[in-house]
Structures are given as C-alpha cells and as structure tokens.
Design a protein around this motif. Structure first.
Motif, short mmCIF file in Angstrom:
data_model
loop_
_atom_site.label_atom_id
_atom_site.label_comp_id
_atom_site.label_asym_id
_atom_site.label_seq_id
_atom_site.Cartn_x
_atom_site.Cartn_y
_atom_site.Cartn_z
N GLY A 1 0.82 -1.21 0.00
CA GLY A 1 0.00 0.00 0.00
C GLY A 1 0.85 1.26 0.00
O GLY A 1 0.50 2.26 -0.63
N GLU A 2 1.99 1.21 0.69
CA GLU A 2 2.86 2.41 0.78
C GLU A 2 3.54 2.69 -0.55
O GLU A 2 3.68 3.84 -0.96
N MET A 3 4.01 1.64 -1.24
CA MET A 3 4.61 1.85 -2.56
C MET A 3 3.55 2.42 -3.50
O MET A 3 3.81 3.37 -4.26
N LEU A 4 2.32 1.89 -3.43
CA LEU A 4 1.26 2.39 -4.32
C LEU A 4 0.86 3.83 -3.99
O LEU A 4 0.49 4.58 -4.90
N ALA A 5 0.98 4.23 -2.73
CA ALA A 5 0.67 5.63 -2.38
C ALA A 5 1.62 6.56 -3.12
O ALA A 5 1.23 7.61 -3.64
N HIS A 6 2.90 6.17 -3.21
CA HIS A 6 3.86 6.97 -3.99
C HIS A 6 3.49 6.97 -5.47
O HIS A 6 3.61 7.98 -6.15
N ALA A 7 3.04 5.80 -5.96
CA ALA A 7 2.66 5.69 -7.38
C ALA A 7 1.49 6.63 -7.69
O ALA A 7 1.49 7.31 -8.72
N HIS A 8 0.51 6.66 -6.79
CA HIS A 8 -0.65 7.58 -6.99
C HIS A 8 -0.16 9.02 -7.08
O HIS A 8 -0.59 9.77 -7.96
N ARG A 9 0.74 9.40 -6.19
CA ARG A 9 1.23 10.80 -6.20
C ARG A 9 1.95 11.09 -7.52
O ARG A 9 1.82 12.16 -8.10
N ARG A 10 2.75 10.10 -7.97
CA ARG A 10 3.50 10.30 -9.21
C ARG A 10 2.53 10.50 -10.39
O ARG A 10 2.77 11.33 -11.26
N THR A 11 1.43 9.74 -10.42
CA THR A 11 0.45 9.87 -11.52
C THR A 11 -0.18 11.26 -11.49
O THR A 11 -0.41 11.86 -12.54
N ARG A 12 -0.50 11.73 -10.26
CA ARG A 12 -1.14 13.06 -10.17
C ARG A 12 -0.18 14.13 -10.66
O ARG A 12 -0.55 15.01 -11.43
N ARG A 13 1.09 14.02 -10.22
CA ARG A 13 2.09 15.03 -10.64
C ARG A 13 2.22 15.04 -12.16
O ARG A 13 2.38 16.08 -12.78
N ALA A 14 2.16 13.85 -12.78
CA ALA A 14 2.33 13.75 -14.24
C ALA A 14 1.02 14.05 -14.98
O ALA A 14 1.00 14.03 -16.20
#
Ligand SMILES: C[S@@+](CC[C@H](N)C(=O)[O-])C[C@H]1O[C@@H](n2cnc3c(N)ncnc32)[C@H](O)[C@@H]1O
Length: 271
Positions: free
Chosen positions: A84-97
């Motif tokens: 879940g923690e790795m995916l939380a970073h992934a979600h943030r990266r998608t929003r930034r992009a």
C-alpha cells in the motif's frame, strides 16, 4: 546501526516472504534507486509498450518508476503491487504527471492476479527483479500460471532479472549511500548488511535508513529477501509454464545475452 546478530538470530530474522519490507522501504525507494538503476531501463519498456499496441500490465509496479513513463507513451497500463505504501507513492507520481485515467493501480498479489477471465494484456512486464521477490518455487510457478492466464494470444511477457545478487559479497553495517533529498535540508544515510543463503539461492538485505533534518532524526530498519535463478533455470521454468522464449537480451538496447552480461532480460510468448 544494526547490531551484529548471532547465526541463530540471523536465521530467525530472515523475512519469510519476498513481499515483506516494501512498506517500510517506500519513502526511500526512489531516492536509493536514483543512485543505482535510475532510468536506464525506462526507454526499453516504453518501446515494448509502443510495439505491443494494446493494454499493458506491470507486475510489482512499486512507486510507478516505470509505469508512469510507459503511460506517457499513450499506453493504457495497469500496475499491480502488494504494498500500500509503494502504491501511495505511485498515486502521487500519476497526479504530478497529470496522467490520472491512463493508469490503474491495483493492490494485489502477483501470484493470483485478480482479473476477470476475459481480461487480456498485450504486454505483461516484470521490470527490475520483481520475480526475484518470489522466494519459493511454488510462488514462481503460481505467478507464471497467473501471467499465462492474462496474456493475450500473441502477447509478450518481458522480465528483467537483477543478475549480480548471488555473487554479492556479504558485509555488515556498511554505509552504502549518503546524500540529500529534494530541496529540503534532509540528509539521508543508508547503512546496509548483505547475507547470502546459498542453499536456498536467497540474498537478504538488512537496511537502515537514517534521515536527519535539523535536530530531528528518523530511522527506518527493514529486511528484503530475493531469490535468484540463472537465465537457463528461468527459461526452463517459463517453458514448463507454457511459454516459448523468443529472446534473451544482455542490455537494454537489444544486445544478445551472454553469461557475463550485466542485464538479464527475457522475452516470451505463450505457446
Ligand atoms: C524492486 S520493486 C520494483 C518496482 C518497480 N517495478 C520498479 O521497477 O521500480 C518490487 C516491488 O514488487 C512488489 N512485490 C513484491 N512481491 C510481490 C507480490 N508477491 N505481489 C505483488 N507485489 C509484490 C513490492 O511491493 C515492490 O513494490
């Protein structure tokens, strides 16, 4: 610093599962990765997605290091990860992009992919040693069977293994990296120990990340375990699971593999 452990406590300390440890690692993954593999493999996976021309699945997508650049090519991509923690970073990266809508994140285990029987992917990619997080033969078999179920008839399964893990020398409490992060005044030190369990082909990393910001100090300690098969061994596991190996590459530009190559990339299709 991690204390020296007796042989008995080391055996007990080994994480039982390859999916463990990643939640604790998540805040530091991109920082450490920028100093090791970085973006060396990204173009390769982008080109694979362009060539596939259809839906892409990434096994163990982590923080979206590869997923998001692949989505930038226009591909529709699903990233599966158990942390879940790795995916939380992934979600943030998608929003930034600003790529929400092009990427779907699924929290699940790659040993039993949670897709409808009608779902098919033209490319299933397993970058950066994710299959080495499968620490038992049965885990690898379950994952290969799971991939075979979701791969389209002429689809490609691409997997990248980290080659040098079994030949790493063991060491204890070594400062591996030291540096700052972002624009903040945060300083990070990674202190690492490496153990080998050669009988089981396991490499165990005990990591301690120390982050200092002014007088504040945060320490994260965790272990990760990986199991490494050779290229011929992985090839035979793929064949047993109903795949035909179409290429074995020794770099990210298409050079053929040889036993001294520092990249181990295997491409396969369903028979
Ligand atoms: C080395 S990282 C790779 C991340 C990403 N693909 C990359 O290239 O940067 C491995 C990831 O696999 C995930 N993972 C390990 N075992 C897993 C399993 N059995 N099912 C789903 N995810 C798993 C971890 O949570 C972690 O995020």
């Amino acid at each position: 610093m991690p204390r020296a452990r007796s042989q008995k406590s080391e055996a007990l300390h080994r994480p039982a599962e390859g999916w463990q440890g990643w939640d604790d690692y998540a805040d530091f993954y991109d920082w450490e990765n920028a100093q090791t593999l970085d973006r060396r493999d990204v173009k390769f996976w982008q080109n694979m997605a362009r060539r596939a021309g259809g839906p892409v699945l990434e096994l163990g997508c982590g923080t979206g290091r590869v997923t998001v650049p692949v989505a930038r090519t226009g591909a529709r991509i699903v990233g599966v990860d158990r942390s879940g923690e790795m995916l939380a970073h992934a979600h943030r990266r998608t929003r930034r992009a600003r790529l929400e809508g092009r990427v779907s994140w699924v929290r699940s285990d790659i040993r039993s992919l949670p897709f409808l029987s009608s779902t098919r992917f033209d490319l299933v990619m397993a970058p950066y040693g994710i299959l080495q997080s499968l620490v038992r033969e049965a885990d690898l078999k379950a994952t290969l069977d799971s991939v075979a179920r979701v791969l389209a008839p002429r689809g490609v399964f691409g997997l990248d293994l980290v080659p040098d893990l079994p030949v790493w020398k063991e060491y204890r409490n070594k400062v591996r990296f030291r540096g700052s992060r972002g624009a903040s005044d945060s300083r990070i030190t990674l202190v690492e120990s490496v153990r080998q369990d050669r009988a089981r082909r396991l490499t165990i990393f005990d990591q301690e990340f120390v982050e200092r910001r002014g007088a504040a100090k945060r320490v994260r300690t965790f272990s990760l375990v990986f199991r490494t098969l050779s290229v011929p061994q992985m090839r035979s596991r793929l064949e047993r699971a109903g795949f035909r190996v179409t290429a074995v590459l020794g770099d990210y530009k298409g050079k053929s593999w040889d036993p001294r190559a520092d990249v181990w990339l295997i491409l396969a299709e369903k028979c």
